[in-house]
Design a protein around this motif. Structure first.
Motif, PDB file in Angstrom:
ATOM      1  N   UNK A 483       0.840  -1.204   0.000  1.00 39.32           N
ATOM      2  CA  UNK A 483       0.000   0.000   0.000  1.00 39.32           C
ATOM      3  C   UNK A 483       0.866   1.242   0.000  1.00 39.32           C
ATOM      4  N   UNK A 484       1.916   1.265   0.834  1.00 43.44           N
ATOM      5  CA  UNK A 484       2.779   2.441   0.930  1.00 43.44           C
ATOM      6  C   UNK A 484       3.524   2.702  -0.382  1.00 43.44           C
ATOM      7  N   UNK A 485       3.917   1.645  -1.077  1.00 43.75           N
ATOM      8  CA  UNK A 485       4.599   1.842  -2.361  1.00 43.75           C
ATOM      9  C   UNK A 485       3.635   2.464  -3.374  1.00 43.75           C
ATOM     10  N   UNK A 486       2.400   1.978  -3.388  1.00 37.80           N
ATOM     11  CA  UNK A 486       1.403   2.582  -4.281  1.00 37.80           C
ATOM     12  C   UNK A 486       1.158   4.049  -3.924  1.00 37.80           C
ATOM     13  N   UNK A 487       1.096   4.351  -2.631  1.00 35.42           N
ATOM     14  CA  UNK A 487       0.919   5.743  -2.204  1.00 35.42           C
ATOM     15  C   UNK A 487       2.105   6.597  -2.633  1.00 35.42           C
ATOM     16  N   UNK A 488       3.302   6.015  -2.573  1.00 33.58           N
ATOM     17  CA  UNK A 488       4.509   6.739  -2.970  1.00 33.58           C
ATOM     18  C   UNK A 488       4.510   7.046  -4.463  1.00 33.58           C
ATOM     19  N   UNK A 489       3.885   6.167  -5.246  1.00 33.84           N
ATOM     20  CA  UNK A 489       3.962   6.289  -6.705  1.00 33.84           C
ATOM     21  C   UNK A 489       2.792   7.023  -7.326  1.00 33.84           C
ATOM     22  N   UNK A 490       1.642   7.120  -6.653  1.00 34.50           N
ATOM     23  CA  UNK A 490       0.395   7.489  -7.310  1.00 34.50           C
ATOM     24  C   UNK A 490       0.448   8.861  -7.979  1.00 34.50           C
ATOM     25  N   UNK A 491       1.151   9.820  -7.405  1.00 34.19           N
ATOM     26  CA  UNK A 491       1.158  11.175  -7.965  1.00 34.19           C
ATOM     27  C   UNK A 491       2.272  11.354  -8.987  1.00 34.19           C
ATOM     28  N   UNK A 492       3.508  11.042  -8.583  1.00 32.66           N
ATOM     29  CA  UNK A 492       4.653  11.308  -9.459  1.00 32.66           C
ATOM     30  C   UNK A 492       4.903  10.204 -10.481  1.00 32.66           C
ATOM     31  N   UNK A 493       4.465   8.977 -10.178  1.00 33.12           N
ATOM     32  CA  UNK A 493       4.667   7.853 -11.091  1.00 33.12           C
ATOM     33  C   UNK A 493       3.379   7.043 -11.202  1.00 33.12           C
ATOM     34  N   UNK A 494       2.298   7.659 -11.690  1.00 39.77           N
ATOM     35  CA  UNK A 494       1.021   6.940 -11.732  1.00 39.77           C
ATOM     36  C   UNK A 494       1.063   5.692 -12.618  1.00 39.77           C
ATOM     37  N   UNK A 495       1.900   5.721 -13.678  1.00 46.38           N
ATOM     38  CA  UNK A 495       1.994   4.537 -14.541  1.00 46.38           C
ATOM     39  C   UNK A 495       2.546   3.341 -13.781  1.00 46.38           C
ATOM     40  N   UNK A 496       3.467   3.596 -12.833  1.00 49.31           N
ATOM     41  CA  UNK A 496       4.001   2.517 -12.000  1.00 49.31           C
ATOM     42  C   UNK A 496       2.941   2.045 -11.011  1.00 49.31           C
ATOM     43  N   UNK A 497       2.180   2.981 -10.456  1.00 49.23           N
ATOM     44  CA  UNK A 497       1.189   2.639  -9.432  1.00 49.23           C
ATOM     45  C   UNK A 497       0.152   1.654  -9.961  1.00 49.23           C
ATOM     46  N   UNK A 498      -0.476   1.951 -11.099  1.00 50.80           N
ATOM     47  CA  UNK A 498      -1.547   1.052 -11.559  1.00 50.80           C
ATOM     48  C   UNK A 498      -0.991  -0.279 -12.054  1.00 50.80           C
ATOM     49  N   UNK A 499       0.216  -0.251 -12.628  1.00 51.88           N
ATOM     50  CA  UNK A 499       0.822  -1.513 -13.069  1.00 51.88           C
ATOM     51  C   UNK A 499       1.213  -2.388 -11.873  1.00 51.88           C
ATOM     52  N   UNK A 500       1.672  -1.753 -10.798  1.00 53.43           N
ATOM     53  CA  UNK A 500       2.008  -2.509  -9.596  1.00 53.43           C
ATOM     54  C   UNK A 500       0.765  -3.182  -9.020  1.00 53.43           C
ATOM     55  N   UNK A 501      -0.333  -2.445  -8.942  1.00 49.24           N
ATOM     56  CA  UNK A 501      -1.573  -3.036  -8.432  1.00 49.24           C
ATOM     57  C   UNK A 501      -2.003  -4.216  -9.302  1.00 49.24           C
ATOM     58  N   UNK A 502      -1.840  -4.084 -10.606  1.00 49.70           N
ATOM     59  CA  UNK A 502      -2.183  -5.196 -11.503  1.00 49.70           C
ATOM     60  C   UNK A 502      -1.346  -6.428 -11.172  1.00 49.70           C
ATOM     61  N   UNK A 503      -0.050  -6.227 -10.910  1.00 43.75           N
ATOM     62  CA  UNK A 503       0.831  -7.356 -10.587  1.00 43.75           C
ATOM     63  C   UNK A 503       0.486  -7.989  -9.248  1.00 43.75           C
ATOM     64  N   UNK A 504      -0.167  -7.228  -8.366  1.00 39.61           N
ATOM     65  CA  UNK A 504      -0.490  -7.730  -7.026  1.00 39.61           C
ATOM     66  C   UNK A 504      -1.839  -8.436  -6.974  1.00 39.61           C
ATOM     67  N   UNK A 505      -2.668  -8.315  -8.023  1.00 37.31           N
ATOM     68  CA  UNK A 505      -4.053  -8.796  -7.960  1.00 37.31           C
ATOM     69  C   UNK A 505      -4.135 -10.269  -7.604  1.00 37.31           C
ATOM     70  N   UNK A 506      -3.354 -11.107  -8.272  1.00 32.93           N
ATOM     71  CA  UNK A 506      -3.456 -12.537  -8.003  1.00 32.93           C
ATOM     72  C   UNK A 506      -2.958 -12.894  -6.608  1.00 32.93           C
ATOM     73  N   UNK A 507      -1.947 -12.155  -6.113  1.00 34.24           N
ATOM     74  CA  UNK A 507      -1.471 -12.409  -4.742  1.00 34.24           C
ATOM     75  C   UNK A 507      -2.600 -12.151  -3.750  1.00 34.24           C
TER      76      UNK A 507
END
Length: 753
Positions: A483-507
């Protein structure tokens, strides 16, 4: 050579006489040096007239060569009584006073006292090391005070390792003077002084407390020879090269000891009987990281301990820069940390600052390499930086290759990070972290459909995993940071944020960690919207809808599915639309709309079969089967489940196979065929162990419990349910249609691929 009977000495230099006596005694310079504890070089200079023969050396040499006092008379000018010089019998104890408020160190104290009490051929050396402010000096003083009666004296020397370390010869000079040796008898020559120090200390049974050592080179020459004297050394670093020392790390206090220390300093011991006040004190102690120095400084701010004062202090520690609060003008936690960091090599100090940017509590070498910039080569550079911080007690080694900061060290390191010029540590970390998550997901679920936008590139060394077990362990170890990594990325690196969440879905689907699943995907939806990427928005809505459905927030799930489907249709993305409709089928089943669930499921199934998307086809077969079973179409349901299991087994998708076995067991349970039901639940439990799914194992256990209860074995059934909850904390069985809230209109039955 023997002395003349009239006692007169031939008129040669004292050095000449020393040489003659030595040769007559058949002694080499090395032999004489060994007996007198003066260096061979210094004795050679005396024999050659380059150094004077002092009274001290003359007496030692006279005794060593058996000159009968002749050498001593050379420097006295008159006869002298032959005797070995004895130090004045003075019992020296110069310890600082031991605090009466000393808690939580009973185990260390007992262990060290036992070590000093053991028989040994050489001095016992205890090396205490630990974080600045952990109370190493106080522990050393308490130990020495406890052991005083066993020694002729106890000397305490501050080696000033955190400032300008005292030179070794200065320390020796201090010790000799404290033992009563006049300054004029202490040689200026370093070798001579060392020899005198060793022989003097050897003659006494002393306890030396060498506080605040800067390094091994400062301590080693001070260790006493023989087994009569003992040493306690304290240092902020681990003195690893003291091979024969017993190394003991001094950490923070346990919460109970920290509470007692705070209460004693503030004078509110009796008031701790009040639960509210006790809770406030515990909160403050935790904010101090249970570090003795921090607890004492905080307590000194509220002596008397009124409720208002305690509350204000707790608020200050939460809201103000915490390290500024833990500074009373005389004692400062921040200053203690600063002095420790000042002793570090520049690259290690920079690593400390950059590692504080990690958004979780514990990190591994992979993340450390990314943050410190050591990610270009595997292992070596980052390991050296981490070891440097561990040796300085500014970083803790945790389990299985994980590392963590003390809370206050993290705050201090974060201040350092703000002062450093930007070097791309955050960007480097986020890009590398996404790569790690993507490749871990690729290994754990290789058969998952991945569009080109979410396909990872080639893995750098830090994103490689040996096997499925290693990749799964990475997910488990990192889960508190997602969660904290997504929060860190959401504003300055939104492309990383949504891709990271996609990679976490199955976990998240496997582990059923619903709260972080929802939070990461809410952030991801915000990030995808910032990117103005329609496909990213649709796929994130779809995955967020699944998270809501798993937590029975069905109306929220339906809204996300509807939005996702609309976008996929507009993008002419048949796979995305089919996937969303498959999820809507599951939602309809959950809400009791079984005909709708079957119709939507078969619609999605036709797309998957046309395009050979076998895993998704099998998942959809499972959904259709559960809806059919709920409508009591058991034969159709079992046919679809057996077909799904065959697909999963052929593709070696064991987790999906476990889920299907549990579904088959549940269908047989609905049919009251208990033996066949139990058989499939047991098979699911066995396979669930192999894939490490605690949720599916718990589901199987609850299924077996249902069979046991139906057979009249209620006690055994209750035990199985308890095992299920122990195995997967918070386990909730997938509720049946009859137990679910019906909500008409939640699923739009007109939507199709």
């Amino acid at each position: 050579m023997t002395a003349p009977s009239d006692g007169k000495i031939p008129k040669d230099s004292p050095g000449d006489h020393l040489r003659r006596f030595r040769i007559d005694a058949r002694m080499s310079l090395a032999d004489l040096a060994g007996k007198t504890h003066y260096s061979r070089g210094y004795l050679s200079k005396i024999e050659n007239g380059l150094k004077p023969l002092s009274r001290e050396i003359a007496q030692r040499c006279d005794e060593a060569v058996g000159a009968g006092g002749a050498l001593l008379r050379l420097v006295q000018g008159q006869p002298a009584v032959r005797r070995r010089r004895q130090m004045p019998v003075i019992r020296i104890v110069d310890l600082p006073p031991a605090s009466t408020w000393f808690y939580g160190r009973d185990a260390e104290l007992a262990r060290i006292v036992a070590l000093f009490g053991s028989e040994r051929p050489r001095a016992s050396v205890i090396a205490l090391f630990g974080l600045p402010g952990a109370g190493k000096t106080e522990l050393a003083v308490q130990i020495a005070t406890h052991l005083l009666d066993a020694y002729d004296g106890c000397l305490f020397v501050d080696l000033r390792g955190d400032q300008g370390p005292l030179a070794t010869d200065d320390v020796m000079n201090k010790v000799l003077r404290r033992l009563g040796l006049p300054g004029e008898l202490i040689p200026h020559d370093a070798d001579e002084q060392t020899a005198l120090y060793r022989s003097t200390v050897r003659d006494h049974r002393l306890l030396l407390v060498l506080d605040n050592a800067g390094g091994v080179s400062q301590v080693s020459p001070l260790l006493p020879p023989g087994g009569r004297s003992d040493v306690i050394v304290t240092s902020r670093i681990r003195l690893s090269a003291l091979d024969e020392a017993e190394h003991i790390q001094v950490g923070e206090l346990d919460p109970t000891a920290a509470r007692r220390l705070f209460a004693s300093v503030t004078g509110i011991d009796a008031a701790l009987d009040d639960p509210a006040r006790s809770k406030q004190v515990d909160r403050i102690a935790a904010q101090c990281g249970f570090l003795p120095l921090a607890v004492r400084v905080a307590a000194a701010r509220v002596r008397g301990g009124s409720d208002d004062g305690l509350h204000r202090l707790a608020v200050q520690l939460d809201e103000a820069p915490r390290l500024s609060v833990l500074d009373d003008g005389t004692r400062s936690v921040g200053a203690a940390f600063a002095s420790a960091v000042a002793a570090l090599p520049t690259e290690v100090a920079h690593a400390l600052a950059h590692l504080s940017l990690y958004p979780g509590r514990e990190f591994d070498e992979r993340s450390a390499a990314l943050l410190t910039g050591a990610s270009t080569a595997p292992g070596h550079d980052v390991a050296r930086l981490l070891e440097g911080l561990i040796d300085a007690c500014l970083l803790e080694r945790r389990y299985a290759g994980r590392f963590a900061f003390h809370d206050l060290v993290r705050l201090f390191a974060a201040e350092l990070a703000r002062a450093l010029p930007p070097e791309g540590a955050k960007d480097r970390f986020l890009q590398g972290y996404l790569q790690m998550a993507q490749h871990a997901d690729l290994i754990v679920t290789p058969s998952r459909f991945r569009a080109a936008k979410v396909q990872p590139g080639p893995a750098d060394w830090y994103a490689t995993f040996a096997d499925t077990v290693a990749a799964t362990r990475w997910f488990d170890d990192e889960q508190s940071a997602f969660v904290r990594v997504c929060e860190l990325a959401v504003v300055d690196h939104p492309d990383i944020c949504w891709r990271l969440a996609y990679a976490l879905r199955d976990y998240y689907f496997r582990t059923k960690r619903s709260a972080p699943w929802v939070r990461t995907h809410v952030l991801a939806l915000d990030a995808a919207t910032r990117c103005d990427d329609a496909w990213a928005i649709a796929v994130t809505c779809n995955n967020l809808g699944l998270a809501y459905a798993e937590t029975e927030q069905f109306e929220l799930a339906a809204a996300q599915y509807a939005r996702a489907l609309e976008i996929f249709v507009n993008l002419d993305d048949g796979y995305g639309a089919a996937n969303t409709i498959g999820h809507q089928a599951w939602l309809a089943h959950c809400l009791g709309h079984q005909p709708t669930a079957i119709r939507l499921g078969l619609e999605a199934l036709r797309f998957y079969e046309r395009h050979d998307v076998n895993r998704n086809a099998a998942i959809t077969l499972r959904t259709v089967a559960l809806a059919e079973a709920a409508d009591r179409e058991f034969d159709a349901a079992l046919g679809h489940l057996y077909r799904a299991r065959e697909i999963f087994s052929a593709a070696d998708l064991m987790l999906d196979e476990v889920m299907t076995l549990n579904c088959i067991g549940e269908v047989f349970s609905q049919m009251s065929e208990l033996a066949r039901s139990a058989k499939h639940f047991r098979a699911a439990r066995r396979l669930g162990r192999n894939v490490g799914s605690t949720f599916e194992q718990a589901r199987a256990l609850c299924g077996i419990a249902g069979v046991e209860a139906a057979a009249g074995r209620a006690q055994h059934a209750a035990l199985l349910v308890d095992q299920a909850h122990t195995l997967h904390t918070g386990y909730r069985p997938v509720p049946r249609q009859s137990a679910r809230k019906r909500a008409s209109g939640v699923v739009d039955e007109r939507q199709t691929v």
